[in-house]
Design an enzyme around this catalytic site. Structure first.
Site, short mmCIF file in Angstrom:
data_model
loop_
_atom_site.label_atom_id
_atom_site.label_comp_id
_atom_site.label_asym_id
_atom_site.label_seq_id
_atom_site.Cartn_x
_atom_site.Cartn_y
_atom_site.Cartn_z
N ARG A 266 -5.44 -18.75 -18.04
CA ARG A 266 -4.53 -17.87 -18.73
C ARG A 266 -3.13 -18.84 -19.05
O ARG A 266 -2.45 -18.69 -20.07
CB ARG A 266 -4.21 -16.62 -18.25
N ASN A 267 -2.66 -19.28 -17.94
CA ASN A 267 -1.25 -20.16 -18.19
C ASN A 267 -1.70 -21.35 -19.06
O ASN A 267 -0.83 -21.54 -20.00
CB ASN A 267 -0.88 -20.68 -16.65
N GLY B 59 5.97 -13.71 -15.66
CA GLY B 59 5.62 -12.70 -14.69
C GLY B 59 6.43 -12.75 -13.49
O GLY B 59 7.75 -12.85 -13.63
N GLY C 252 5.90 -14.89 -10.64
CA GLY C 252 5.53 -15.99 -9.89
C GLY C 252 4.65 -15.97 -8.82
O GLY C 252 4.69 -16.73 -7.94
N HIS D 85 0.88 -1.11 -0.09
CA HIS D 85 0.16 0.00 -0.24
C HIS D 85 0.95 1.14 -0.12
O HIS D 85 0.45 2.40 -0.57
CB HIS D 85 -0.89 -0.01 0.93
N ASP E 151 -4.64 -29.04 -20.47
CA ASP E 151 -4.11 -28.54 -21.68
C ASP E 151 -3.12 -29.34 -22.45
O ASP E 151 -2.77 -30.40 -21.74
CB ASP E 151 -3.26 -27.12 -21.49
#
Length: 456
Positions: free
Chosen positions: A358-359, A415, A417, A248, A385
């Site tokens: 998405r992966n 990304g 991870g 934050h 997949d």
């Protein structure tokens, strides 16, 4: 400071010692009980009967002849029952017969051991004696036998059945030792379950109060475990809150940096350096967003679950995933029964499924599928997949924060991870499980199991 006695050792020692002592005592006391049942002091009326017969023999010495005493003793009755008498000389030879019965021989031996007249109860006859008297200058012993059936006490049944008694003794000792083992093993089982739950990430796992209140080392260990678990939970929660607070706080200077870059663009200042700074600021903003999302899920900030349709809850995520798959010329196969309803945290679950889809779409060759099956109060969500899969040694590690497989180290594809870590945290918040394994010949299969009944 003196050390307290080892109470668990004392329990084990006393338990096994008492168990073995009880079995030995029960087995050892049976012969004594049998002896007490069979051998007794000679009763007054039997003593008078022997005295009366011995007096008759003394008064009539001709009865000392074998045949005469045998004929005379054969006709005797006592209270309506036939009674037999046996006479032995000072050498122990039987006057009225060549060989005495086995029961008579046992009576003679028992009487010699007792050194006084006794009665010996056999199964269906009572033998008694001896009565010592003298006649014609010699010593004699007189014995009697009456038909007298007396059932044995039930516990003497075991003395006649040695193998059965041995088997029952083994069974009894097993039961007693089993009770002791249960008394010691039950709290250890509770402690092990709590330790396993804590190791799997359930920071609220504690040993039950019944175990902690035991007044021995197991109770002390359980109390220490609960104290340790409470400390671990406090530290982990503090760490997660710290990460959330830092994320934050990082948002403030990052926002100022992005505002300064926007002002530079308005002034027409656009260089390769400012483009790079802007790109890194965007990446940093996404990273902070991922950290905040992970903190929210781990802290389980949601008040309560909502009973919702799974297909409806995932509707937007599935539509977006289907669109992304079409753009990449891949097929997304969806098979989710609309009748499946279960308690959910909608936002964390959507994020978890979105990350997995998405992966899968990113690494799939041609096809991705998502299937939901309800059975045994559980819902199984399976995402598969036909991509290259993940090395076997990395299948468990992919759900850890900041972990990326070797082939996904580049920023564009890998990304930071945090995606699968957020997924794992979201599933754990639902009290579910998530497991990944490789398919044959290629591809990855992720199985999520969620409870249908609410735990709250």
């Amino acid at each position: 400071m003196t050390q307290a006695p080892n109470k668990l050792f004392i329990k084990l020692l006393l338990g096994f010692w008492l168990c073995s002592s009880l079995i030995i005592a029960l087995i050892g006391v049976l012969p004594l009980l049998q002896e007490r049942h069979e051998v007794n002091e000679l009763s007054p009326h039997l003593s008078r009967l022997l005295t009366k017969v011995s007096q008759k023999v003394t008064d009539n010495p001709k009865l000392l002849e074998s045949d005469a005493f045998h004929r005379w003793a054969k006709r005797k009755h006592h209270k309506g029952r036939p009674i037999r008498f046996y006479l032995t000389d000072d050498r122990g030879n039987l006057i009225n017969g060549r060989h005495g019965s086995r029961s008579l021989k046992r009576l003679i031996l028992k009487a010699e051991e007792a050194e006084h007249p006794i009665s010996y109860q056999f199964k269906d006859e009572l033998l008694f004696g001896p009565k010592l008297f003298s006649a014609n200058g010699r010593d004699y012993r007189l014995y009697g036998r009456l038909p007298d059936y007396r059932p044995k006490p039930w516990f003497l049944f075991f003395t006649e059945h040695k193998l059965l008694t041995l088997g029952l003794a083994i069974l009894l000792s097993g039961l007693l030792c089993g009770l002791l083992a249960w008394h010691l093993g039950r709290p250890l089982q509770s402690l092990r379950n709590s330790a396993n739950a804590l190791a799997e990430g359930d920071l609220s796992a504690r040993v039950d109060n019944k175990t902690t209140k035991r007044n021995d080392e197991i109770g002390q260990l359980a109390s220490s475990f609960n104290s340790m678990a409470a400390s671990i939970e406090a530290m982990v929660n503090s760490q997660q809150r710290l990460m959330s607070d830092i994320s934050h706080e990082l948002r403030t200077p990052l926002t100022r940096q992005q505002l300064a870059l926007a002002l530079l663009r308005k002034q027409g200042i656009e260089t390769e350096e400012t483009k790079r700074i802007s790109y890194e600021a965007e990446q940093l903003d996404k990273l902070i967003g991922e950290l905040l999302e992970l903190s929210r899920v781990q802290l389980n900030a949601q008040d309560k679950k909502h009973h919702l349709q799974l297909a409806e809850t995932l509707g937007q995520v599935l539509d977006d995933a289907e669109f992304e798959a079409q753009q990449k010329h891949k097929l997304l196969d969806i098979d989710i029964d609309e009748a499946i309803i279960l308690p959910l945290y909608p936002r964390p679950l959507n994020r978890a499924i979105e990350n997995l889809l998405r992966n899968a779409i990113r690494y799939a060759k041609d096809k991705v599928s998502i299937t939901a099956i309800a059975e045994n109060n559980r819902v199984q969500l399976i995402i598969t997949d036909d991509g290259p899969g993940v090395p076997e040694e990395e299948l468990e590690a992919i759900f850890k924060p900041f972990y990326r497989p070797e082939e996904a180290r580049d920023r564009q594809s890998g990304g930071w991870g945090l995606g699968l870590a957020i997924t794992h945290a979201a599933i754990k918040a639902h009290n579910g499980t998530i497991v990944a394994n490789n398919r044959h010949p290629n591809g990855l299969r992720v199985k999520i199991t969620l409870p249908i009944k609410s735990d709250s």
